[in-house]
Design an enzyme around this catalytic site. Structure first.
Site, mmCIF file in Angstrom:
data_model
loop_
_atom_site.group_PDB
_atom_site.id
_atom_site.type_symbol
_atom_site.label_atom_id
_atom_site.label_comp_id
_atom_site.label_asym_id
_atom_site.label_seq_id
_atom_site.Cartn_x
_atom_site.Cartn_y
_atom_site.Cartn_z
ATOM 1 C CB SER A 76 -0.909 0.004 1.228
ATOM 2 O OG SER A 76 -0.124 -0.086 2.392
ATOM 3 C CD GLU B 229 -5.158 2.502 -4.790
ATOM 4 O OE1 GLU B 229 -5.564 3.658 -4.596
ATOM 5 O OE2 GLU B 229 -4.223 1.999 -4.120
ATOM 6 C CG ASN C 278 -3.336 3.917 1.635
ATOM 7 O OD1 ASN C 278 -4.236 4.098 2.450
ATOM 8 N ND2 ASN C 278 -2.905 2.715 1.330
ATOM 9 C CG HIS D 166 -3.255 -1.342 -2.611
ATOM 10 N ND1 HIS D 166 -3.720 -0.097 -2.250
ATOM 11 C CD2 HIS D 166 -3.099 -2.040 -1.449
ATOM 12 C CE1 HIS D 166 -3.843 -0.063 -0.926
ATOM 13 N NE2 HIS D 166 -3.473 -1.215 -0.425
#
Length: 272
Positions: free
Chosen positions: A107, A140, A178, A128
């Site tokens: 991440s 992702e 994130n 991800h």
């Protein structure tokens, strides 16, 4: 492993010991039961068949090298430590067929740095997934400057085949979610550190004012304060002048005191 097996892929789940693997398999079985309760509410036979079929697609091993020779895709989801990940990829690179695509579920670490530990930079990308994977629809898909178009499309296709909605992003710190989420949580901590609002009021404000399912402090406790600190420290070392990536004295103090959130029973809040 669960969502790939449930969508008809043959999966080998690899971990360090048989004990961990037994626990993982049990966890997958429990999770599948929860899924079937919703999915096959009025058809228990179909639900039982679905579980059986999924588990048939799943085997386990403690030897990654032994199983990689017949693999199309390797998804790494081990500890968030670049050296350890690179070591694994370097080893698997020697034994995996030429066609095999490597992907990391990191991440926060750079995919490019991992790809560079192998000889297959063009067949390397990021996948991800979000926690808990059976529930969360997003993946992702990360394309490095070396990822080939063919590899990138294969990763998108795989994400759709396991029933997820892929979004694409370049290999930039934190990708999309994130990169926006971690600075937001850190900004909440700074707001609290300055004494501008209580953590309880900040959580209520973001839930009722922005429609978020959890407030930033609840989310930090859920994610783990050590994980959040690890991410922000990594980004801070990459961009020391970026105020969004500045470390937080309070977060550092809580981690030092081993108050890491829900998993330890205390973080910003206490848990029974």
């Amino acid at each position: 492993s669960q969502v790939a097996a449930a969508s008809g892929h043959t999966v080998v789940l690899v971990d360090q010991s048989d004990e961990i693997l037994k626990k993982s398999t049990k966890g997958i079985e429990e999770s599948l039961k929860r899924v079937t309760k919703k999915k096959f509410a009025d058809k228990p036979e179909a639900g039982a068949e679905f579980i059986e079929k999924t588990l048939k697609n799943l085997t386990t091993s403690t030897d990654a090298v032994a199983v990689v020779h017949s693999t199309d895709l390797v998804i790494e989801a081990i500890v968030e430590n670049l050296e350890v990940k690179n070591e694994l990829f370097k080893t698997l690179d020697k034994f995996a067929p030429e066609r095999t695509i490597f992907a990391s579920n990191t991440s926060s670490l750079q995919i490019t740095q991992m790809a560079n530990s192998t000889t297959r930079q063009d067949r390397f990308g990021g996948l991800h997934f979000f926690n808990p994977v059976p529930m969360m629809k997003l993946v992702e898909v990360i394309k490095t400057p070396m990822t080939s178009q063919k590899t990138f499309e294969s990763l998108l296709d795989f994400s759709k085949a396991v029933g997820k909605s892929p979004v694409s992003c370049k290999d930039t710190p934190g990708f999309i979610v994130n990169r926006l989420l971690v600075p937001y949580m850190m900004e909440a901590v700074r707001l609290f550190e300055r004494g501008d609002a209580s953590k309880e009021d900040i959580d209520v404000a973001m839930k009722l004012g922005a429609g978020y399912p959890m407030g930033p402090f609840e989310l930090l406790d859920y994610v783990g304060l050590d994980t959040s600190k690890y991410i922000i420290d990594g980004w801070h070392s990459l961009e020391p002048n970026n105020p969004l990536f500045a470390p937080s004295p309070l977060l550092n103090k809580l981690v030092e005191e081993k108050k890491l959130g829900k998993k330890t029973g205390e973080g910003f809040y206490k848990y029974k």
